[in-house]
Design an enzyme around this catalytic site. Structure first.
Site, PDB file in Angstrom:
ATOM      1  N   CYS A 119     -23.304  -9.537 -33.556  1.00 14.46           N
ATOM      2  CA  CYS A 119     -22.459  -9.091 -34.666  1.00 14.46           C
ATOM      3  C   CYS A 119     -22.391 -11.142 -35.134  1.00 14.46           C
ATOM      4  O   CYS A 119     -22.497 -11.828 -34.649  1.00 14.46           O
ATOM      5  CB  CYS A 119     -21.406  -8.771 -34.385  1.00 14.46           C
ATOM      6  SG  CYS A 119     -21.555  -6.863 -33.991  1.00 14.46           S
ATOM      7  N   ASP A 120     -21.032 -10.932 -35.633  1.00  9.94           N
ATOM      8  CA  ASP A 120     -20.746 -11.941 -36.511  1.00  9.94           C
ATOM      9  C   ASP A 120     -21.114 -13.702 -35.997  1.00  9.94           C
ATOM     10  O   ASP A 120     -21.944 -14.702 -36.561  1.00  9.94           O
ATOM     11  CB  ASP A 120     -19.273 -12.267 -37.649  1.00  9.94           C
ATOM     12  CG  ASP A 120     -18.861 -10.663 -38.109  1.00  9.94           C
ATOM     13  OD1 ASP A 120     -19.884  -9.831 -37.963  1.00  9.94           O
ATOM     14  OD2 ASP A 120     -17.970 -11.552 -38.653  1.00  9.94           O
ATOM     15  N   GLU A 441     -10.544 -14.880 -40.870  1.00  8.87           N
ATOM     16  CA  GLU A 441     -10.923 -14.690 -42.352  1.00  8.87           C
ATOM     17  C   GLU A 441      -9.429 -13.764 -42.859  1.00  8.87           C
ATOM     18  O   GLU A 441      -9.215 -13.393 -42.183  1.00  8.87           O
ATOM     19  CB  GLU A 441     -11.896 -13.222 -41.724  1.00  8.87           C
ATOM     20  CG  GLU A 441     -13.156 -13.710 -41.071  1.00  8.87           C
ATOM     21  CD  GLU A 441     -14.134 -12.905 -41.143  1.00  8.87           C
ATOM     22  OE1 GLU A 441     -15.472 -13.360 -40.542  1.00  8.87           O
ATOM     23  OE2 GLU A 441     -14.161 -11.375 -40.997  1.00  8.87           O
ATOM     24  N   SER A 467     -14.383 -12.770 -44.912  1.00  6.48           N
ATOM     25  CA  SER A 467     -14.844 -11.125 -44.588  1.00  6.48           C
ATOM     26  C   SER A 467     -16.805 -11.173 -45.610  1.00  6.48           C
ATOM     27  O   SER A 467     -16.690 -11.601 -46.298  1.00  6.48           O
ATOM     28  CB  SER A 467     -15.164 -10.418 -43.543  1.00  6.48           C
ATOM     29  OG  SER A 467     -15.530  -9.382 -43.636  1.00  6.48           O
TER      30      SER A 467
END
Length: 551
Positions: A119-120, A441, A467
Site C-alpha cells: 500500500c501507499d 491527503e 489520493s
C-alpha cells in the site's frame, strides 16, 4: 556473505547459539540469510493476504538453498486514516518504515532481502530502505483487489464510497444504497482497484526492475501471485550468489523509466513525492520535480483506469500488464537490468500479447502528454502537481474566486453543507508537510466535490496532497507551503486565481503591493505538534518539491 560476520569462527559461538535457539541447525547457518520484511497486518485490506505469500516466499528461499527469516514492518491504510488525525501519520510513516527495515537488516547481518509490501507509503518506504542497504533484493507487491459488484455494475473503493457520500448528501442515493455500496465496494484482500497510489507504486516498482515481470498487476489472492512470491524467493538467493545488489538495478535510467511509466499510465500524484524521495536516497540529483514535467510533454497517456476512466487494475493485468506497457512504450524506455535476470529490452521483445482496447498504441493515445503536470506561477513559485489525465477538457483552464479554509475539516463541512458556489477555487492550506504536519491527503473533500456535482464548476488547491483516486481540477503540493509563508498563506477570500494546465501556470491575480503588505503581516502559526513522530516530522520535513522526506 555478510552473515558470516555472525556465523563464522570460534568468536561467533554466542551468536550461533542464539540462532540455534530459533530452531536452525548447523547446515542452515551456512546458507545465505534471507530476510523477508513483511508488512502483514489485519488492519489493511491490501495486506491481509500476506500470510499466504510469506509461505510461498519461504518455500522459494528454501528450495534455492537459502535460510529465510520473517520480520514485521508497520503499515497504515490511507483509506482508513483518511479524514481525521490519522492521516497526519501516513506520509511520516514512510520514513519510519525505511528506518525499521534498515535497522533490522543491518543489525542481523542479512545477505539478501525480500520486501513484501502493497500500500501507499509502505512500498516507497521499503524502496528507500533497499536503496540505503544495497543488498540483493526483490520486492513482492501483494496485488490489487478485484472489483466489487452491485446490481450488475462494477465497483471501486473511491468512486463508490467517498464519491457516493457526496451523492448521498445531494439526495441522489438513499442511505440504504449507501450502506449497500460500503458493503460491496471492497470484496476482499488487495490494494484498492483503480490506479491509485498503491497500485501506481507497484507498477513503478516492476518498471524499475525491482519486481519480477507481472508482479505489479497480478491480483491479490490469485495463484499467479503465489507463484510470483515463490519465484521471488528463489530469485533473491540467486541474486546473492550472483552478487547483484539493489543499486545495480535502481539506476538513473530505472528512475527515468518509472517516471515515464507513471505518465503513460496516468498514475497518482503521490508518486512524485515517492520517486523524488527515492532519488534522494540514491543520490540521483538529476531526477527533480522538473523531470516529471519535461518527460510529461513527450510521454503519451495510454491507459484510462479509474479514477480517470472506467477500467480497473484487473483489466490492465489481463491486457498484458506492465510488460505490455513496456512493449508499447518501446524505445521511449531505456534499457537496463532487472531482478529477473532479463533486461528491459528482453522483456519488451518477449511480450506476445497486448490488448489494444485497454492499452492504446503510441500513435493513438488518450493524450499526447502524460497523466501528470507540474505547474508554476505566482501562487506556486516552487511548483505544484496535478493529475491532468483526470481533468475534463473544459476545466483545463479555470479562473475563479478563492474560498479559503485553514484545514481539511473546515473545507469538508462547507462542501457537504452546500456552501460552495460554482466559480469558486477552494483553498485548503496549512496541510503541508510542516504545517499539517504530515501533508494529509484531501480525498474526502475532492470526492465530495465530485459527488456534489461540482467537479466541472470549481477547482481545489492545497499545500497538502491528494489520493490517487482524486479527479477533477485539484492541484496539490503547492510549494512553498503556507506554514513557511508561501503565497498560499496570503490568499484572501474573493481573490482571483487563474489556472492553465496547458501553459503550466497557477497564479494569484493580486497586485504586488497588496501581496507585499500581506507578507509583512504574516505570522507563522504555533506548531500543532511539538513531540513524537509528528513533532519530529514538522521540524525535519523537506519541501514537497524534494520528496517531503525527513532531512
Amino acid at each position: 556473505m555478510k552473515s558470516h560476520e555472525i556465523t563464522s569462527g570460534p568468536d561467533r559461538c554466542p551468536h550461533r547459539s542464539l540462532l540455534f535457539s530459533t530452531g536452525l541447525d548447523r547446515e542452515s547457518v551456512k546458507r545465505p540469510f534471507i530476510a523477508i520484511a513483511s508488512s502483514f497486518t489485519d488492519l489493511i485490506p491490501g495486506h491481509i493476504g500476506m500470510r499466504d505469500l510469506e509461505r510461498f516466499i519461504e518455500r522459494g528461499v528454501e528450495s534455492a538453498g537459502g535460510t529465510p527469516f520473517i520480520f514485521g514492518i508497520p503499515g497504515i491504510c490511507d483509506g482508513i486514516a483518511m479524514g481525521h488525525e490519522g492521516m497526519r501519520f501516513s506520509l511520516p510513516s514512510r520514513d519510519v518504515i525505511a528506518d525499521a527495515v534498515e535497522s533490522v537488516v543491518r543489525g542481523h547481518a542479512i545477505d539478501g532481502l525480500i520486501l513484501l509490501t502493497n500500500c501507499d507509503k509502505i512500498t516507497p518506504g521499503v524502496l528507500m530502505a533497499c536503496a540505503r542497504l544495497d543488498l540483493p533484493t526483490v520486492v513482492v507487491t501483494a496485488g490489487p483487489m478485484l472489483a466489487g459488484r452491485y446490481r450488475g455494475r462494477k465497483l471501486s473503493f473511491v468512486r463508490d464510497t467517498f464519491e457516493a457520500l457526496g451523492k448521498f448528501h445531494q439526495g441522489e442515493i438513499s442511505e440504504d444504497e449507501l450502506h449497500s455500496l460500503e458493503m460491496e465496494a471492497c470484496p476482499g484482500a488487495g490494494s484498492c482497484q483503480g490506479l491509485y497510489t498503491a497500485n501506481t507504486m507497484a507498477c513503478l516498482t516492476e518498471t524499475m526492475g525491482m519486481s519480477l515481470p507481472g508482479c505489479g498487476t497480478a491480483p491479490a489472492v490469485s495463484s499467479e501471485k503465489r507463484r510470483l512470491a515463490y519465484q521471488s524467493g528463489r530469485r533473491v538467493v540467486e541474486l546473492v550468489r550472483e552478487e547483484i545488489t539493489a543499486r545495480s538495478i535502481l539506476t538513473r535510467g530505472a528512475l527515468t523509466n518509472a517516471v515515464k511509466m507513471d505518465l503513460a499510465l496516468g498514475g497518482s500524484t503521490n508518486t512524485v513525492l515517492h520517486v523524488l524521495a527515492l532519488a534522494r536516497e540514491l543520490g540521483e540529483d538529476t531526477i527533480r520535480l522538473e523531470t516529471f514535467d519535461e518527460l510529461s510533454r513527450n510521454t503519451p497517456h495510454l491507459v484510462m483506469l479509474r479514477p480517470a476512466g472506467e477500467l480497473f487494475m484487473e483489466d490492465l493485468h489481463y491486457a498484458g500488464g506492465i510488460p505490455a506497457m513496456q512493449n508499447t512504450l518501446g524505445d521511449l524506455l531505456l534499457d537496463g537490468p532487472t531482478v529477473s535476470g532479463k533486461t528491459v529490452r528482453q522483456i519488451q521483445k518477449e511480450t506476445t500479447y497486448v490488448d489494444r482496447e485497454v492499452i492504446r498504441p503510441l500513435d493513438n493515445p488518450h493524450s499526447e502528454q502524460g497523466g501528470l503536470a507540474v505547474l508554476w506561477g505566482s501562487l506556486a513559485p516552487e511548483g505544484a502537481v496535478v493529475k491532468q489525465s483526470a481533468v475534463e477538457k473544459n476545466m483545463r483552464t479555470f479562473t475563479g474566486q478563492a474560498v479559503c479554509f485553514e484545514s481539511e475539516e473546515q473545507a469538508m463541512g462547507a462542501i457537504t453543507g452546500g456552501k460552495i458556489r460554482p466559480g469558486s477555487v477552494i483553498v485548503i492550506r496549512y496541510e503541508g508537510p510542516k504545517g499539517g504536519p504530515g501533508m494529509r491527503e484531501m480525498l474526502a473533500p475532492t470526492s465530495a466535490v465530485v459527488g456534489m456535482g461540482l467537479s466541472n464548476e470549481v477547482a481545489l488547491i492545497t499545500d497538502g496532497r491528494f489520493s490517487g483516486g482524486t479527479r477533477g481540477p485539484c492541484i496539490g503540493h503547492i510549494t512553498p507551503e503556507a506554514y513557511d509563508g508561501g503565497p498560499i498563506a496570503l490568499i484572501h477570500d474573493g481573490d482571483t486565481i487563474h489556472i492553465d494546465l496547458s501553459s503550466r501556470k497557477i497564479d494569484l491575480l493580486v497586485d504586488k503591493e497588496d501581496i507585499q503588505r500581506r507578507r509583512s503581516e504574516f505570522r507563522k502559526p504555533v506548531p500543532r505538534y511539538t513531540t513524537g513522530i509528528l513533532g519530529r516530522y514538522a521540524r525535519l520535513a523537506r519541501p514537497t518539491s524534494e520528496g517531503a522526506g525527513m532531512a
